[in-house]
Every structure is written in C-alpha cells, then in structure tokens.
Design a protein around this motif. Structure first.
Motif, mmCIF file in Angstrom:
data_model
loop_
_atom_site.group_PDB
_atom_site.id
_atom_site.type_symbol
_atom_site.label_atom_id
_atom_site.label_comp_id
_atom_site.label_asym_id
_atom_site.label_seq_id
_atom_site.Cartn_x
_atom_site.Cartn_y
_atom_site.Cartn_z
ATOM 1 N N LEU A 72 -3.682 3.558 0.184
ATOM 2 C CA LEU A 72 -4.214 3.103 -1.094
ATOM 3 C C LEU A 72 -3.538 1.795 -1.465
ATOM 4 C CD1 LEU A 72 -3.905 6.513 -2.973
ATOM 5 C CD2 LEU A 72 -5.922 5.617 -1.825
ATOM 6 N N ASP A 73 -4.324 0.811 -1.880
ATOM 7 C CA ASP A 73 -3.758 -0.450 -2.339
ATOM 8 C C ASP A 73 -3.033 -0.239 -3.656
ATOM 9 O OD1 ASP A 73 -4.868 -1.836 -0.175
ATOM 10 O OD2 ASP A 73 -6.725 -2.263 -1.278
ATOM 11 N N ILE A 74 -1.851 -0.798 -3.787
ATOM 12 C CA ILE A 74 -1.098 -0.737 -5.035
ATOM 13 C C ILE A 74 -1.495 -1.970 -5.846
ATOM 14 C CG2 ILE A 74 1.192 -0.700 -6.107
ATOM 15 C CD1 ILE A 74 2.236 0.409 -3.375
ATOM 16 N N THR A 75 -2.343 -1.775 -6.860
ATOM 17 C CA THR A 75 -2.802 -2.918 -7.650
ATOM 18 C C THR A 75 -1.915 -3.155 -8.865
ATOM 19 O OG1 THR A 75 -4.409 -1.581 -8.868
ATOM 20 C CG2 THR A 75 -5.182 -2.682 -6.876
ATOM 21 N N GLN A 133 0.832 -1.188 0.000
ATOM 22 C CA GLN A 133 0.000 0.000 0.000
ATOM 23 C C GLN A 133 0.875 1.250 0.000
ATOM 24 O OE1 GLN A 133 -2.259 -0.829 3.647
ATOM 25 N NE2 GLN A 133 -4.095 -0.963 2.371
ATOM 26 N N LEU A 134 0.351 2.295 -0.631
ATOM 27 C CA LEU A 134 0.922 3.632 -0.514
ATOM 28 C C LEU A 134 0.191 4.291 0.649
ATOM 29 C CD1 LEU A 134 2.440 6.202 -1.508
ATOM 30 C CD2 LEU A 134 0.417 6.668 -2.900
ATOM 31 N N SER A 176 -8.633 2.620 -3.383
ATOM 32 C CA SER A 176 -9.023 2.803 -1.988
ATOM 33 C C SER A 176 -10.453 2.313 -1.830
ATOM 34 C CB SER A 176 -8.889 4.262 -1.550
ATOM 35 O OG SER A 176 -9.726 5.093 -2.312
ATOM 36 N N LEU A 180 -3.836 2.567 -8.330
ATOM 37 C CA LEU A 180 -4.058 2.501 -6.889
ATOM 38 C C LEU A 180 -5.554 2.418 -6.635
ATOM 39 C CD1 LEU A 180 -1.696 5.456 -5.848
ATOM 40 C CD2 LEU A 180 -1.115 3.022 -5.964
#
Length: 159
Positions: free
Chosen positions: A127-130, A106-107, A141, A139
C-alpha cells in the motif's frame, strides 16, 4: 586522484543509504501502535464499489477495524468485528516499510498465523503511504476494475 574520486563516491553512497534507512526507521516508529481504520473509499472512477480487501472480507467489514503494528519484531494484527455479513476475529501479519522504485514509501505485509508462520504462500500486499503523522495515516492501493484504474483509500486514526 583516482583514490580521491573513488573515496568520494563511496562516502556519498554511504550518506544516501543512511538517509533512506533513517526515513524508513522514522516511518516504522510512526506506524508502531494501535490504529482504527475509520474509512475505506474509492478514487478514480465514478460510482459505488464493493470490494473484497486483502482476500479476506468486504470493504464494509474493514471500516472500524482495529490494527496493531509492533515495530520491534515487525508483526501485527487487525481485528474485524463479527456481524451477520462479516467473519470477525484477529488476522495476523508480518509487515515492513519499503522505498519502491519510484522513491515513494509503501507498507507491505503478508498473512501469518499466531505462531508467526507464513500462511500466505509468499503472497502479500503493498500500500502506498500517502500521509503518515503521529495521529493519522492514509494508505492507497491501486487496482483495476473493468480495465480502468481505481485507488482504494484507507484512512486511519491512531488510538
């Protein structure tokens, strides 16, 4: 025998911690530089949504915004364009890449001022780093709207 088992456990823990640290370092290096947030979209529920992102401005104001990440001191900024409906200008933040409890990256970031002082009262965002490559980044959320989960998707292109 005990010493061998204990030593083996310590060595394996060392290798595991180094590999996750290396992965985080690699992601930090990929973040470094200037990015354009070219699309904000919503997943999970049908319909059209309007949202205030990062307790700052509407999602429409963020499209086309310029984001800069400096990895050597973990600071950055994003710049919104000034329009009739958007309060433009620079917003500064301190950021990091973390591994969450589920093993995904995540960021995370929080607002700071020009002098790098915390102005967020300790409150920040994750924020999830996808997806993260040298040229693009996605990213996500997770938020809730009327009791239903929705993901806000942020798509970036590196300049």
């Amino acid at each position: 025998m005990k010493k061998t088992v204990v030593l083996s456990l310590l060595i394996s823990l060392l290798f595991m911690s180094c590999s996750s640290t290396k992965a985080i370092r690699e992601k930090r290096n990929l973040f470094s530089g200037t990015w354009i947030l070219n699309n904000v979209s919503f997943e999970g529920q049908p319909g059209t949504f309007k949202a205030v992102l990062f307790n700052d401005a509407s999602d429409a104001c963020f499209e086309g915004s310029n984001w800069f990440f400096r990895d050597n001191n973990s600071t950055g900024r994003y710049t919104l364009d000034q329009t009739a409906s958007c309060n433009g200008g620079d917003r500064f933040f301190r950021w990091s890449v973390i591994e969450n409890d589920y093993g995904t990256s995540q960021l995370q970031f929080k607002a700071i001022d020009e002098k790098r002082k915390d102005i967020s009262s300790g409150y920040g965002y994750r924020l999830d780093i996808t997806s993260l490559t040298e040229t693009s980044m996605t990213l996500k959320s997770k938020v809730t709207e009327n009791g239903s989960p929705i993901s806000v998707v942020y798509e970036f292109i590196k300049q």
